[in-house]
Scaffold this motif. Structure first.
Motif, mmCIF file in Angstrom:
data_model
loop_
_atom_site.group_PDB
_atom_site.id
_atom_site.type_symbol
_atom_site.label_atom_id
_atom_site.label_comp_id
_atom_site.label_asym_id
_atom_site.label_seq_id
_atom_site.Cartn_x
_atom_site.Cartn_y
_atom_site.Cartn_z
ATOM 1 N N ASP A 14 0.803 -1.223 0.000
ATOM 2 C CA ASP A 14 0.000 0.000 0.000
ATOM 3 C C ASP A 14 0.837 1.275 0.000
ATOM 4 O O ASP A 14 0.327 2.349 0.287
ATOM 5 N N ASP A 17 -0.686 4.186 -1.894
ATOM 6 C CA ASP A 17 -2.046 4.624 -1.560
ATOM 7 C C ASP A 17 -2.028 6.045 -1.006
ATOM 8 O O ASP A 17 -1.054 6.475 -0.380
ATOM 9 N N GLY A 19 -2.894 9.232 1.413
ATOM 10 C CA GLY A 19 -2.997 9.409 2.849
ATOM 11 C C GLY A 19 -1.788 8.949 3.644
ATOM 12 O O GLY A 19 -1.826 8.934 4.863
ATOM 13 N N ARG A 20 -0.730 8.582 2.981
ATOM 14 C CA ARG A 20 0.484 8.169 3.669
ATOM 15 C C ARG A 20 1.565 9.219 3.479
ATOM 16 O O ARG A 20 1.690 9.792 2.411
ATOM 17 N N THR A 21 2.344 9.437 4.520
ATOM 18 C CA THR A 21 3.456 10.375 4.448
ATOM 19 C C THR A 21 4.717 9.605 4.810
ATOM 20 O O THR A 21 4.786 9.003 5.885
ATOM 21 N N TYR A 37 3.871 7.630 8.321
ATOM 22 C CA TYR A 37 2.642 7.493 9.096
ATOM 23 C C TYR A 37 1.451 7.798 8.215
ATOM 24 O O TYR A 37 1.583 8.381 7.149
ATOM 25 N N GLU A 38 0.299 7.356 8.696
ATOM 26 C CA GLU A 38 -0.995 7.675 8.088
ATOM 27 C C GLU A 38 -1.784 8.433 9.137
ATOM 28 O O GLU A 38 -1.812 8.025 10.296
ATOM 29 N N HIS A 40 -5.392 9.594 10.601
ATOM 30 C CA HIS A 40 -6.809 9.219 10.619
ATOM 31 C C HIS A 40 -7.450 10.054 11.718
ATOM 32 O O HIS A 40 -7.451 9.652 12.885
ATOM 33 N N THR A 111 -7.557 0.382 8.497
ATOM 34 C CA THR A 111 -6.436 0.620 7.587
ATOM 35 C C THR A 111 -6.046 -0.693 6.930
ATOM 36 O O THR A 111 -6.313 -1.783 7.455
#
Length: 131
Positions: A14, A17, A19-21, A37-38, A40, A111
């Motif tokens: 993923d 994908d 939304g991930r940094t 990290y993601e 949420h 997730t």
């Protein structure tokens, strides 16, 4: 980054994908690891933290974790979570505590990491974040 994660048996399916940094962790001009990290809501899922084999046991994982969590806090996270099959003792020395999955926020449990990429046997740990 992908090859470093794969070498450490960490999930890579993923990485692209939304939304991930992710960050390259450097010492001078040398890459010593990667992490990310993601977000949420006010929760962050720490993920894909790897230090290259030649740079382990030098405190870089500790420093990288601290920097990732500070960055996540600056982005609005107030609690950090992570899943691990092998590194729970390391993260516990950094203040993370094992928690029951039933107590985790739904957004973390939904997730890809929690729902399918990490085995059900992976430990879920949490830590309140501070600025």
């Amino acid at each position: 980054m992908r090859s470093a994660l794969e070498s450490a048996d960490l999930p890579t399916d993923d990485l692209g994908d939304a939304g991930r940094t992710f960050f390259r962790i450097a010492r001078g001009v040398d890459t010593v690891g990667y992490g990310g990290y993601e977000l949420h809501g006010d929760n962050a899922l720490l993920r894909s933290l790897v230090i290259t084999p030649a740079n382990r046991r030098k405190g870089l994982g500790r420093r990288a974790t601290d920097l990732l969590l500070r960055r996540a806090y600056a982005d609005g996270a107030r609690t950090g979570y992570l899943l691990t099959t092998t590194a729970a003792p390391f993260f516990e020395t950094l203040g993370f505590k094992p928690i029951d999955r039933a107590t985790a926020p739904a957004a973390i449990l939904q997730t890809r990491q929690a729902a399918s990429l990490c085995p059900a046997s992976a430990a879920l740990l949490a830590k309140p974040l501070q600025g």
